[in-house]
Design an enzyme around this catalytic site. Structure first.
Site, PDB file in Angstrom:
ATOM      1  CG  ASP A  81      62.051  41.994  -4.226  1.00  0.00           C
ATOM      2  OD1 ASP A  81      61.100  41.264  -3.904  1.00  0.00           O
ATOM      3  OD2 ASP A  81      61.535  43.136  -4.573  1.00  0.00           O
ATOM      4  CD  GLU A 145      56.080  42.478  -2.314  1.00  0.00           C
ATOM      5  OE1 GLU A 145      55.199  42.634  -1.947  1.00  0.00           O
ATOM      6  OE2 GLU A 145      57.124  42.981  -1.729  1.00  0.00           O
TER       7      GLU A 145
END
Ligand SMILES: [Zn+2]
Length: 400
Positions: A81, A145
């Protein structure tokens, strides 16, 4: 200049990075299409990957092993991400890699699709040597994350069960390819104040929640000032734990004493410090100094802090196995501590010796016009080649 194997490898990494950046994997968006693309890419090279879908159906972790799954080995860890681009003044399309002046621009080039691209570019090389590997190399890719390192946790929970547990983990967050073996923790809280509404002409009948929140925020400032003096570690910049109040909501109208106020805050803690202790200290202050007077007006008044997320500080120690190996492979002799958080906390806590080393500078992470220097990718590829050599030559006994 004639193409050498290294330039071919670099080109492959650049091509993969271009592909990865084109997937808009801002944390709230699906990362599944990217993960599925990686599964397909690895399959083309004979590497079987496991997708671990999240309950929301749009996110997934990915795990793949080259070599003997059950022999410990080293995990190469990255997140898929990226942070949002909205509101940032980008000069180019953030989801299209642009090469200029030795840099690759695009969201995630630095944090941290650059590392992931290097790992994927190297994977076929490692696969070609699979029969000779004495210890396995795992590819460990997570989601979410950037919103509190939450995605990797369910994957780590399966380590030693449905997935093998890497003995060592390299987290490839941007460190300019220096060896980072400690970072601050990042903990996030929301404090909600329940006061009592009243007409603002009758203040004695109400408890203004915003004013109370102000008292609590001032107390956080005093706690931070004290920590600045009592807890200091010169390896970190800044060398003390920091507290940030990042949002506040409350209020109804000019002439109403506000019954509700909530504010978001967070602590960046040093190793050895528990952020929940700071939340407990704030609560003790509330109960001692604020709540008695509030409840004398209305018994329903309340102050409550909830934990949004806790990322513990990370410290693997100077002589941890992962630190020693990373120093050796990178040809360096100095370790660093950084103020930002990574998934390293969770891997280390789960029993994998962990180190952070990856291409690019944290200065470019999360910024508009994010970029990674191509030379950083070259350094990363060279490092990963040494990881592969290590996996081939490490005696099995060292992997017990
Ligand atoms: Zn990152």
């Amino acid at each position: 200049m004639p193409a050498t194997p290294n330039t071919a490898l670099l080109q492959r990494a650049k091509d993969i990075l271009t592909r990865l950046v084109a997937f808009d994997t801002v944390s709230e968006n699906p990362n599944l299409p990217l993960a599925e693309w990686v599964v397909g890419y690895l399959a083309e090279h004979g590497i079987e990957a496991t997708l671990l879908p999240a309950e929301d159906g749009i996110h997934a972790n990915l795990f793949a092993t080259i070599g003997d799954r059950d022999a410990g080995g080293i995990g190469l860890s990255g997140h898929m991400d990226v942070v949002p681009v909205s509101g940032q003044p980008w000069e180019t399309d953030p989801f299209q890699v642009v090469e200029r002046d030795g840099r690759l621009y695009g969201r995630g080039t630095c944090d941290m699709k650059g590392f992931v691209a290097c790992v994927l570019a190297m994977a076929p090389e490692i696969k070609a040597r699979e029969a000779a590997l004495k210890t396995p190399v795992h590819i460990v890719l997570s989601y979410d994350e950037e919103v509190g390192c939450t995605g990797v946790k369910p994957m780590i929970e399966t380590f030693g069960k449905s997935l093998p547990k890497p003995r060592l983990v390299v987290v490839g967050e941007p460190t300019n390819m220096t060896v980072v073996n400690a970072h601050k923790g990042g903990s996030r809280f929301v404090t909600e104040v329940t006061g009592k509404d009243a007409h603002s002409s009758k203040p004695q009948l109400g408890v203004g929640a915003i004013r109370i929140a102000g008292e609590l925020i001032a107390e956080l400032g005093r706690i931070e000032a004290r920590l600045k003096v009592t807890q200091s570690d010169p390896r970190f910049d800044p060398p003390y734990p920091s507290i940030t109040v990042s949002g506040i909501e409350g209020g109804i109208a000019h002439n109403i004493i506000p019954p509700k106020c909530s504010f978001r805050w967070g602590v960046r803690t040093l190793p050895g410090v528990d952020a929940t202790d700071i939340a407990a200290e704030l609560q003790a202050y509330a109960e001692r100094e604020l709540l008695p007077a509030m409840r004398s007006v209305s018994p329903d008044c309340n102050i409550e802090t909830t934990i949004v997320g806790i990322l513990p500080p990370f410290s693997s120690g100077e002589r941890s196995e992962a630190t020693s190996l990373a120093l050796k492979l990178a040809g360096q002799n100095e370790t660093f501590a950084v103020p930002y958080g990574t998934e390293a906390s969770h891997f280390e806590a789960a029993g994998s010796s962990t180190v952070v080393i990856g291409p690019g500078s944290i200065d470019q992470a999360h910024q508009p016009n994010e970029f990674v220097e191509i030379v950083e990718l070259e350094k990363c590829l060279a490092f990963l080649a040494k990881v592969a050599n290590w996996a081939e030559t490490t005696p099995a006994s060292a992997d017990a």
